[in-house]
Scaffold this motif. Structure first.
Motif, PDB file in Angstrom:
ATOM      1  N   GLY A  41       0.826  -1.198   0.000  1.00 28.30           N
ATOM      2  CA  GLY A  41       0.000   0.000   0.000  1.00 28.30           C
ATOM      3  C   GLY A  41       0.859   1.246   0.000  1.00 28.30           C
ATOM      4  N   CYS A  42       0.198   2.394  -0.002  1.00 32.48           N
ATOM      5  CA  CYS A  42       0.903   3.670   0.039  1.00 32.48           C
ATOM      6  C   CYS A  42       1.157   4.070   1.493  1.00 32.48           C
ATOM      7  CB  CYS A  42       0.088   4.759  -0.665  1.00 32.48           C
ATOM      8  SG  CYS A  42       0.898   6.374  -0.595  1.00 32.48           S
ATOM      9  N   ALA A  43       2.347   4.601   1.730  1.00 27.48           N
ATOM     10  CA  ALA A  43       2.722   5.008   3.083  1.00 27.48           C
ATOM     11  C   ALA A  43       1.851   6.138   3.619  1.00 27.48           C
ATOM     12  CB  ALA A  43       4.187   5.423   3.102  1.00 27.48           C
ATOM     13  N   GLU A  44       1.092   6.807   2.727  1.00 28.25           N
ATOM     14  CA  GLU A  44       0.216   7.881   3.195  1.00 28.25           C
ATOM     15  C   GLU A  44      -0.952   7.341   4.008  1.00 28.25           C
ATOM     16  OE1 GLU A  44      -0.831  10.711   0.041  1.00 28.25           O
ATOM     17  OE2 GLU A  44       0.976  10.042  -0.975  1.00 28.25           O
ATOM     18  N   ASN A  45      -1.178   6.037   3.931  1.00 26.17           N
ATOM     19  CA  ASN A  45      -2.172   5.385   4.787  1.00 26.17           C
ATOM     20  C   ASN A  45      -3.549   6.029   4.663  1.00 26.17           C
ATOM     21  OD1 ASN A  45      -2.978   3.447   6.607  1.00 26.17           O
ATOM     22  ND2 ASN A  45      -2.421   4.650   8.411  1.00 26.17           N
ATOM     23  N   GLY A  97      -3.364   1.205  -4.469  1.00 26.51           N
ATOM     24  CA  GLY A  97      -3.127   2.641  -4.458  1.00 26.51           C
ATOM     25  C   GLY A  97      -4.373   3.360  -3.972  1.00 26.51           C
ATOM     26  N   HIS A  98      -4.352   4.667  -4.081  1.00 22.21           N
ATOM     27  CA  HIS A  98      -5.535   5.442  -3.669  1.00 22.21           C
ATOM     28  C   HIS A  98      -5.602   6.737  -4.457  1.00 22.21           C
ATOM     29  CE1 HIS A  98      -3.313   8.469  -1.159  1.00 22.21           C
ATOM     30  NE2 HIS A  98      -2.410   7.509  -1.175  1.00 22.21           N
ATOM     31  N   TYR A  99      -6.826   7.152  -4.729  1.00 26.55           N
ATOM     32  CA  TYR A  99      -7.021   8.463  -5.337  1.00 26.55           C
ATOM     33  C   TYR A  99      -6.576   9.530  -4.324  1.00 26.55           C
ATOM     34  CZ  TYR A  99      -9.886   6.049  -8.784  1.00 26.55           C
ATOM     35  OH  TYR A  99     -10.327   5.210  -9.771  1.00 26.55           O
ATOM     36  N   GLY A 100      -6.149  10.664  -4.853  1.00 28.55           N
ATOM     37  CA  GLY A 100      -5.687  11.734  -3.965  1.00 28.55           C
ATOM     38  C   GLY A 100      -4.305  11.487  -3.410  1.00 28.55           C
ATOM     39  N   CYS A 101      -3.550  10.588  -4.060  1.00 28.76           N
ATOM     40  CA  CYS A 101      -2.202  10.251  -3.556  1.00 28.76           C
ATOM     41  C   CYS A 101      -1.252  11.427  -3.763  1.00 28.76           C
ATOM     42  CB  CYS A 101      -1.687   9.001  -4.266  1.00 28.76           C
ATOM     43  SG  CYS A 101      -0.060   8.491  -3.686  1.00 28.76           S
ATOM     44  N   TYR A 102      -0.685  11.918  -2.683  1.00 28.98           N
ATOM     45  CA  TYR A 102       0.202  13.074  -2.774  1.00 28.98           C
ATOM     46  C   TYR A 102       1.468  12.743  -3.548  1.00 28.98           C
ATOM     47  CZ  TYR A 102       2.922  17.128  -1.358  1.00 28.98           C
ATOM     48  OH  TYR A 102       3.680  18.267  -1.363  1.00 28.98           O
ATOM     49  N   ALA A 103       1.979  11.518  -3.370  1.00 29.97           N
ATOM     50  CA  ALA A 103       3.193  11.114  -4.097  1.00 29.97           C
ATOM     51  C   ALA A 103       2.937  11.118  -5.603  1.00 29.97           C
ATOM     52  CB  ALA A 103       3.636   9.725  -3.636  1.00 29.97           C
TER      53      ALA A 103
HETATM   54 ZN   LIG Z   1      -0.451   7.798  -1.540  1.00 25.96          ZN
END
Ligand SMILES: [Zn+2]
Length: 218
Positions: A41-45, A97-103
């Motif tokens: 997953g993305c570290a942005e959690n 992944g996720h929408y709105g991902c800052y990376a």
């Molecule tokens: Zn992300």
């Protein structure tokens, strides 16, 4: 400090609630059982654990990385994949992944983030590979959403090219890769594809995943 202290208090309150609801909850959690999923997953959690109630306690082996990137040179990532596939015999590998991902946004607009740029390079490659399709979208928001999707698809394909997964497929072991995306605007997880279970199907699964339009997921 008060906020951190509150986190500890909230944890204790949660543990008390879980014990009241199910006195054996922590006993079951502490009892080893084979994991069914490996989750990149993305570290942005962006997705709360409660979004997947079916996963249950002691759920997947997780590896979080900025922008859910599967980096060829990231020994931590490769070690986690090997641990899951070869040592724990996990059959389902999910890149989420996720929408709105800052990376992903940083890769889209070329923002420099410092040390994180080494990870973003992989997403920049995805952006450049699909520059023509992204260029056809009218707004930055649409391009951002689509790049979030494309990044899931491409990272899932990368996962299929890792030595550990290729070796498992060559031995005809059941290992299936899934590409999913989470939408924090409505809490819904979607299967984007590709769904890969052997090397021979990779090209077809890749084309199918790419052919799905952004509109399909709204
Ligand atoms: Zn992300």
């Amino acid at each position: 400090m008060r906020r951190l202290s509150r986190l500890l208090d909230d944890n204790r309150a949660w543990a008390d609630r879980m014990r009241q609801h199910d006195p054996a909850f922590f006993h079951k959690l502490a009892t080893p059982r084979p994991p069914e999923y490996f989750w990149i997953g993305c570290a942005e959690n962006a997705m709360p654990d409660s979004a997947m109630p079916g996963m249950g306690a002691g759920g997947p082996i997780c590896f979080d990385t900025l922008g859910n990137v599967v980096a060829d040179a990231d020994m931590s990532c490769l070690a986690a994949i090997q641990y899951a596939v070869e040592l724990r015999d996990v059959k389902h590998l999910v890149v989420c992944g996720h929408y709105g991902c800052y990376a992903v946004k940083a890769a889209l607009v070329g923002e420099r983030l410092g040390f994180a740029d080494a990870r973003l390079g992989s997403i920049v490659e995805v952006r450049d590979r699909h520059a023509e399709a992204l260029g056809e979208l009218a707004t930055t928001r649409e391009r951002w959403d689509r790049l979030c999707e494309l990044n899931v698809i491409e990272q899932a394909m990368r996962l299929g090219r890792t030595p550990v997964v290729r070796a498992a497929w060559e031995k005809e072991r059941e290992v299936v890769i899934h590409g999913w995306i989470y939408n924090p605007r409505n809490g819904i997880l979607r299967n984007l594809g590709p769904t890969l279970s052997r090397l021979e199907d990779a090209a077809c699964a890749y084309r199918q995943a790419l052919s799905r339009s952004t509109a399909h997921f709204r």
